[in-house]
Design a protein around this motif. Structure first.
Motif, PDB file in Angstrom:
ATOM      1  N   ARG A  49       0.862  -1.167   0.000  1.00 60.96           N
ATOM      2  CA  ARG A  49       0.000   0.000   0.000  1.00 60.96           C
ATOM      3  C   ARG A  49       0.906   1.227   0.000  1.00 60.96           C
ATOM      4  O   ARG A  49       2.027   1.189   0.513  1.00 60.96           O
ATOM      5  N   THR A  50       0.420   2.308  -0.564  1.00 66.72           N
ATOM      6  CA  THR A  50       1.301   3.417  -0.901  1.00 66.72           C
ATOM      7  C   THR A  50       1.101   4.645  -0.021  1.00 66.72           C
ATOM      8  O   THR A  50       0.138   4.766   0.736  1.00 66.72           O
ATOM      9  N   TYR A  51       2.044   5.570  -0.158  1.00 65.44           N
ATOM     10  CA  TYR A  51       1.983   6.880   0.483  1.00 65.44           C
ATOM     11  C   TYR A  51       2.807   7.832  -0.383  1.00 65.44           C
ATOM     12  O   TYR A  51       3.557   7.398  -1.282  1.00 65.44           O
ATOM     13  N   ASN A  52       2.682   9.096  -0.111  1.00 60.83           N
ATOM     14  CA  ASN A  52       3.415  10.112  -0.860  1.00 60.83           C
ATOM     15  C   ASN A  52       4.099  11.059   0.115  1.00 60.83           C
ATOM     16  O   ASN A  52       3.727  11.132   1.295  1.00 60.83           O
ATOM     17  N   ILE A  53       5.101  11.755  -0.364  1.00 61.39           N
ATOM     18  CA  ILE A  53       5.758  12.795   0.429  1.00 61.39           C
ATOM     19  C   ILE A  53       5.636  14.104  -0.340  1.00 61.39           C
ATOM     20  O   ILE A  53       6.179  14.241  -1.433  1.00 61.39           O
ATOM     21  N   ASP A  54       4.876  15.028   0.208  1.00 56.21           N
ATOM     22  CA  ASP A  54       4.792  16.343  -0.406  1.00 56.21           C
ATOM     23  C   ASP A  54       4.532  17.393   0.666  1.00 56.21           C
ATOM     24  O   ASP A  54       4.523  17.102   1.861  1.00 56.21           O
ATOM     25  N   ARG A  55       4.343  18.599   0.221  1.00 58.06           N
ATOM     26  CA  ARG A  55       4.131  19.719   1.133  1.00 58.06           C
ATOM     27  C   ARG A  55       3.037  20.603   0.566  1.00 58.06           C
ATOM     28  O   ARG A  55       3.030  20.900  -0.634  1.00 58.06           O
ATOM     29  N   ASN A  56       2.121  21.019   1.407  1.00 55.26           N
ATOM     30  CA  ASN A  56       1.060  21.919   0.979  1.00 55.26           C
ATOM     31  C   ASN A  56       1.529  23.350   1.195  1.00 55.26           C
ATOM     32  O   ASN A  56       1.551  23.841   2.325  1.00 55.26           O
TER      33      ASN A  56
END
Length: 381
Positions: A49-56
């Motif tokens: 199962r996946t996840y992401n790394i970002d910034r708002n």
């Protein structure tokens, strides 16, 4: 009757609006969750199962729209309004890259003065410094606002933003895609057809986007179905939605603070039915940002196949008083505890290579454990 409808969805048949409504009216959370999980496993039989790394990054909180559900926006003459200085914004992007992020989520208010060339210059500055990073930017209400303010056709606006470096469009500003609801809780913001048309034209240009829903305020259950039905019909037409993300309205510090907060039960039920109804949207994302770790993890058993983003920075939900913070290890552990391998993805739901993933894991372990100890790079302006 509920079991017959669930069997139909699990078998891959499309639900009617009436069948979807009957599921939302059901209180059998276990059955709904089992069916949603079965559909998720059919669509995603892989062992991860996946996840992401970002910034708002919210480049401004100044907004001409008035949304009763929003604690973040400030009117154009407010002393609390800000616009991020360009060097400050780029420093935020730089930190995101250092932590293994592969995209930024770039959104702001409907600023009354900035013309399209301001946004084009912003995109070019980001892409010049960080060419491999995806800019997931400008929700449909923002883009509709750009079109009106600049008196330019929507297609022209989107083409120019794409050429300047826009990679994908977030599904923000959808709330509930029913005009009765939109007219009651917001003023000065695009209605349902305009939101959908921004996505339609972007998809026609070859772009992808996410689809969202903020629920648990003044909408009826039937209006939740209408929202999904409109998304499903557009997805039939264009195929451009990569994922659906639903979250509950956070009432604190808003003009709708008198409304009760939707329960975890309501969140899980609604997400499960979304997974069953949106048969042509491949990915469903958990909303641990509004629900916290345990319910966010449980969402992976109620139809979600993605844990969402690390969210290095988030301001809009936090402004409403809901602050959940997870480390990357906590997100990965939440996935592992359910028997899946945690894997980092990009905005297109493609897995990053394992070397890049390992770099992000190590970089985040050296990050301050308290997000408040990270210097706040926002400035008033």
């Amino acid at each position: 009757m509920t079991e017959m409808i669930l069997a139909k969805a699990v078998g891959g048949e499309r639900l009617t609006p009436q069948e979807g409504l009957e599921l939302l009216q059901s209180s059998d959370l276990t059955l709904l969750g089992q069916a949603a999980d079965a559909v998720a496993r059919r669509l995603h039989p892989e062992d991860y199962r996946t996840y992401n790394i970002d910034r708002n990054i919210n480049y401004t909180n100044i907004c001409t729209a008035v949304c009763d559900f929003c604690a973040f926006f400030r009117k154009p003459n407010s002393q609390e309004g800000y616009v991020l200085a360009r060097d400050v914004l780029l420093a935020k992007v730089e930190e995101t890259k250092r932590l293994g992020g592969n995209q930024i989520l770039l959104q702001g208010g409907l600023h009354p003065q900035f013309k399209l060339d301001w946004y084009e210059e912003l995109l070019r500055d980001i892409k010049a410094r960080f060419p491999g990073l995806n800019v997931h930017g400008f929700s449909p209400p923002e883009i509709h606002h750009f079109s009106k303010l600049n008196r330019l056709p929507l297609r022209t606006v989107l083409q120019r933003l794409r050429d300047a470096g826009l990679g994908s469009i977030p599904g923000g500003g959808a709330e509930i895609l029913v005009d009765r609801v939109r007219r009651e809780i917001t003023r000065g913001k695009c209605l349902s057809d305009d939101w959908l048309n921004v996505m339609r034209v972007w998809h026609e240009l070859g772009g992808v986007s996410s689809a969202t829903m903020m629920f648990g305020h003044i909408e009826t259950l039937a209006e939740r179905i209408e929202h999904w039905d409109r998304l499903r019909r557009l997805q039939d037409e264009t195929g451009g939605f990569t994922a659906f993300i639903g979250w509950t309205f956070q009432p604190d510090h808003t003009d709708l603070a008198h409304l009760p907060k939707a329960s975890p039960f309501e969140y899980l039920k609604t997400q499960a039915v979304a997974r069953l109804y949106l048969d042509n949207v491949r990915n469903v994302q958990s909303s641990w940002v509004t629900q916290g770790l345990k319910i966010g993890q449980l969402a992976l058993l109620f139809g979600a196949n993605d844990m969402g983003s690390l969210m290095i920075e988030e301001n809009v939900v936090a402004e409403a008083g809901t602050v959940h913070y997870l480390t990357l290890d906590e997100i990965r552990n939440a996935i592992s505890e359910l028997g899946y391998r945690p894997r980092q993805r990009d905005v297109f739901y493609k897995l990053v290579d394992e070397q890049t993933e390992r770099f992000a894991i190590e970089a985040n372990r050296s990050r301050p454990s308290d997000p408040g100890s990270v210097p706040d790079l926002e400035i008033a302006g």
